[in-house]
Enzyme design. Structure first.
Site, PDB file in Angstrom:
ATOM      1  N   GLY A 175       0.848  -1.182   0.000  1.00  0.00           N
ATOM      2  CA  GLY A 175       0.000   0.000   0.000  1.00  0.00           C
ATOM      3  C   GLY A 175       0.884   1.232   0.000  1.00  0.00           C
TER       4      GLY A 175
ATOM      5  CB  ALA B  15       2.884   2.357   4.693  1.00  0.00           C
TER       6      ALA B  15
ATOM      7  NE  ARG C 119     -12.859   9.872   9.166  1.00  0.00           N
ATOM      8  CZ  ARG C 119     -11.963   9.332   8.351  1.00  0.00           C
ATOM      9  NH1 ARG C 119     -11.276   8.268   8.755  1.00  0.00           N
ATOM     10  NH2 ARG C 119     -11.744   9.831   7.159  1.00  0.00           N
TER      11      ARG C 119
ATOM     12  CG  HIS D  20     -12.711   3.535   8.525  1.00  0.00           C
ATOM     13  ND1 HIS D  20     -12.680   3.112   7.210  1.00  0.00           N
ATOM     14  CD2 HIS D  20     -12.027   4.704   8.552  1.00  0.00           C
ATOM     15  CE1 HIS D  20     -12.020   3.987   6.474  1.00  0.00           C
ATOM     16  NE2 HIS D  20     -11.595   4.955   7.271  1.00  0.00           N
TER      17      HIS D  20
ATOM     18  CD  GLU E  46      -5.369   0.853   9.128  1.00  0.00           C
ATOM     19  OE1 GLU E  46      -6.411   0.580   9.745  1.00  0.00           O
ATOM     20  OE2 GLU E  46      -5.319   0.895   7.882  1.00  0.00           O
TER      21      GLU E  46
ATOM     22  NE  ARG F 192      -7.247   7.148   9.819  1.00  0.00           N
ATOM     23  CZ  ARG F 192      -7.911   7.636   8.757  1.00  0.00           C
ATOM     24  NH1 ARG F 192      -7.648   8.844   8.293  1.00  0.00           N
ATOM     25  NH2 ARG F 192      -8.845   6.917   8.163  1.00  0.00           N
TER      26      ARG F 192
ATOM     27  CB  SER G  60      -5.247   7.179   6.685  1.00  0.00           C
ATOM     28  OG  SER G  60      -4.755   5.919   6.296  1.00  0.00           O
TER      29      SER G  60
END
Length: 639
Positions: A43, A45, A331, A402, A426, A436, A441
């Protein structure tokens, strides 16, 4: 006995990272050619780390379970990526981004790590722009911004509702450049099942070839985990079906501490559950709350079509409760507010488990074309899934599992408690605290991979230049491989009557009901009992058709679910041990008169870092105190 050493440098917070970089040891280019690094995950990262390390001259081996890095779950990040550029001239700064992240995480994150993430955010945006990521631009051609929850500035860069995909494609191009140069070797369709530790240092991994079923050994001087989060523990989540915790969990069982496992974000804008046969949920970007207004009917059980409910009979409850931030509260706050309204009987839809996200006012003011330019693909996706046109009728949304703020404990260098084993993105715990903020992210994952790890890993590798390449015939590789094979044999030998997915679904329901948005001691204890009973049934009734020496997706699922029982148990243990409410961890016993989270800074201002003691044994809790020198600890309010 493991001792936590966060290695946070001294000095003013704005100078910590710059001064620290100047003190780190370097590896000259000739010596980098002798060193090997494994990166697991492709991904943002993992791909950014692999490409950056390859560019530096290291020999990199990168692994993913997908057929291509382009399928990594980073593609699902829709709304944007933060950076403190202050292009809108609205008062933003690195310190403001840092403060918003600390406050948004309810003061349960390390100051030094969070400030560094904010600091490198500007480099991330410049880098992605140079790679050709098609960020939105304003009329004058400058990069455009929009706002996200929990902030009062516009700092989120975006590419319609495809920001994650576009950033990943940019990173994929830089990764491919290094693959073409021969500095990075790609291993797709491999599942990491164990980490190999030799003389106390991470020296390799054990993988299963998902096409042939072969168990493989891979050695290196250091290992980097960029394997994402464990949100699919809830079964129904916004994450990709393949997302899992196995790589990180195998490291935990080898000695890497696992931090804050109960801190799992519930996202407020998911498409609600539509039937009993779903295997995942679909996220509607938080960016939609810039223009969409959240509401429910003022009368309980009002099942009229939304167009038939007059303005005066609508409750815009976020705007009513939080006038300063309105629909752009963080959130965790928005999720709890939606659940509270639905539980009180004001929810909409056939099940009553959803609220409206309405764009009528925005379309009337800006025109449908303007809304389409900003969110067009998100609206199309919603209509394809639900059959409802959100330009003419409000979206229906409800909270869903999530992002995981918890993960492997790492120090300031992003190294776990196993020397030579790093965790980035993550898969570590370090930057988000108990909640978060949206669009942080992609920022953290890319910052870790491109601009932090390449510096910090060099300091470790400076001691490795005289160490020969890892010999995969070492007894520790044999031992790790045997452990993996024995576990697979045990799973297949059960030959029961139930599928891995059926167990996963039931496990997810237990955790959602008892360790989800709302928690209490009695419910957590009940959830632990139910989990233990289900795990016992799993090892008696799991059915895995086919062979281990071939492509076998049922075997892949079973391995992941077996780990999720252990992950879920640690989540509950952590939630029980933290007798306070903070961010996404909401204990019903600890709330204010207004129903908001009530922290206990005197007793719980620390990172919970758990040490594995063996299956069925109570894990050992280590505490990393959180010291706040540059922000004032105070009640988190968005009113």
């Amino acid at each position: 006995m493991i001792k936590l050493d966060s290695k946070i440098p001294g000095g003013p917070i704005a100078d910590k990272w710059s001064n620290y970089k100047n003190s780190l040891r370097l590896v000259n280019p000739a010596n980098k050619k002798k060193l090997e690094i494994i990166v697991v995950g492709t991904g943002l990262a993992g791909a950014s780390a692999a490409s950056a390390l390859g560019e530096l001259g290291y020999n990199v081996k990168v692994f993913c379970f997908q057929d291509s890095p382009r399928r990594a779950h980073s593609v699902a990040a829709q709304g944007g990526i933060n950076a403190a550029k202050n292009y809108k001239n609205d008062g933003d700064s690195i310190y403001r981004l840092f403060y918003d992240m600390i406050k948004g995480g309810d003061y349960r994150a390390r100051e030094a790590n969070v400030y560094r993430a904010a600091e490198v955010s500007n480099e991330v945006i410049d880098h992605f722009t140079a790679l050709g990521v098609p960020f939105a631009r304003d009329y004058g051609g400058m990069l455009d911004n929009r706002s996200f929850g929990g902030v009062q500035v516009s700092r989120t860069f975006y590419a319609k509702g495809q920001t994650g995909q576009q950033c990943l494609l940019g990173t994929y191009s830089s990764l491919n450049r290094q693959i073409a140069k021969g500095r990075v070797k790609m291993f797709p369709r491999r599942d990491m099942l164990d980490v190999v530790v030799i003389d106390g240092k991470a020296r390799g991994i054990i993988t299963r070839n998902l096409v042939t079923g072969e168990i493989e050994r891979h050695g290196a001087h250091a290992v980097v985990l960029a394997t994402g989060g464990y949100g699919t523990v809830f079964y129904l989540s916004t994450l990709a079906l393949g997302s899992n915790a196995t790589a990180a969990w195998s490291a935990h069982k080898k000695g890497a501490l696992f931090a804050n496992p109960s801190f799992i974000q519930i996202h407020p804008t998911s498409i609600p559950v539509l039937n009993d046969y779903q295997c995942k949920l679909t996220l509607m970007s938080e960016s939609l709350r810039n223009d969409g207004r959240v509401w429910v009917p003022k009368e309980k059980g009002d099942k009229r079509h939304p167009s038939q409910i007059p303005e005066g009979e609508r409750d815009y409850y976020l705007e009513r409760r939080y006038p300063t931030f309105g629909n752009l509260v963080p959130r965790d706050v928005a999720s709890r507010a939606a659940k509270e309204r639905c539980d009180a009987g004001y929810g909409v839809g056939d099940t009553g488990l959803s609220v409206y996200l309405d764009f009528k006012d925005a379309i009337a003011k800006q025109g449908q074309k303007a809304i389409q330019d900003k969110y067009g693909n998100l609206f199309e996706m919603y209509e394809k899934i639900t059959g409802t046109n959100p330009y003419t009728e409000p979206m229906r949304i409800y909270p869903a599992g999530h992002y995981t703020m918890g993960g492997l404990w790492v120090d300031y260098n992003l190294m776990t408690t196993i020397p030579g084993l790093y965790a980035i993105g993550e898969s570590n715990f370090s930057d988000h605290g108990a909640n978060r903020l949206g669009a942080s992210s992609l920022m953290q994952c890319s910052g870790d991979g491109y601009f932090i790890l390449p510096y910090t890993i060099g300091d470790y590798m400076a001691d490795e230049i005289r160490v020969p390449k890892t010999d995969t015939s070492h007894p520790e590789f044999e031992k790790a491989e045997k452990g993996v094979k024995d576990r697979i044999e045990r799973l297949i030998a059960v030959n029961g009557t139930q599928t891995a997915s059926s167990f996963h679904k039931r496990l997810g329901k237990i955790l959602w009901d008892h360790c989800g948005m709302f928690r209490n001691a009695q419910g957590l204890q009940k959830g632990l009992e139910l989990l233990n009973e289900l795990e016992e049934e799993f090892w008696k009734e799991i059915k895995i058709p086919g062979s281990k020496e071939e492509m076998n997706q049922e075997l892949e699922k079973a391995i992941k679910v077996a780990d999720y029982f252990e992950v879920g148990r640690l989540m509950i243990e952590d939630a029980l041990a933290r007798n306070e409410s903070c961010g996404a961890h909401f204990r019903e016993e600890y709330q204010t008169e207004q129903g908001e989270a009530r922290r206990d800074d005197a007793n719980y201002s620390y990172v919970s870092a758990w040490e594995y003691q063996g299956h069925g044994k109570k894990p050992l809790l280590h505490k990393e105190p959180l010291k706040f020198e540059f922000v004032e600890l105070k009640e988190r309010s968005y009113k």
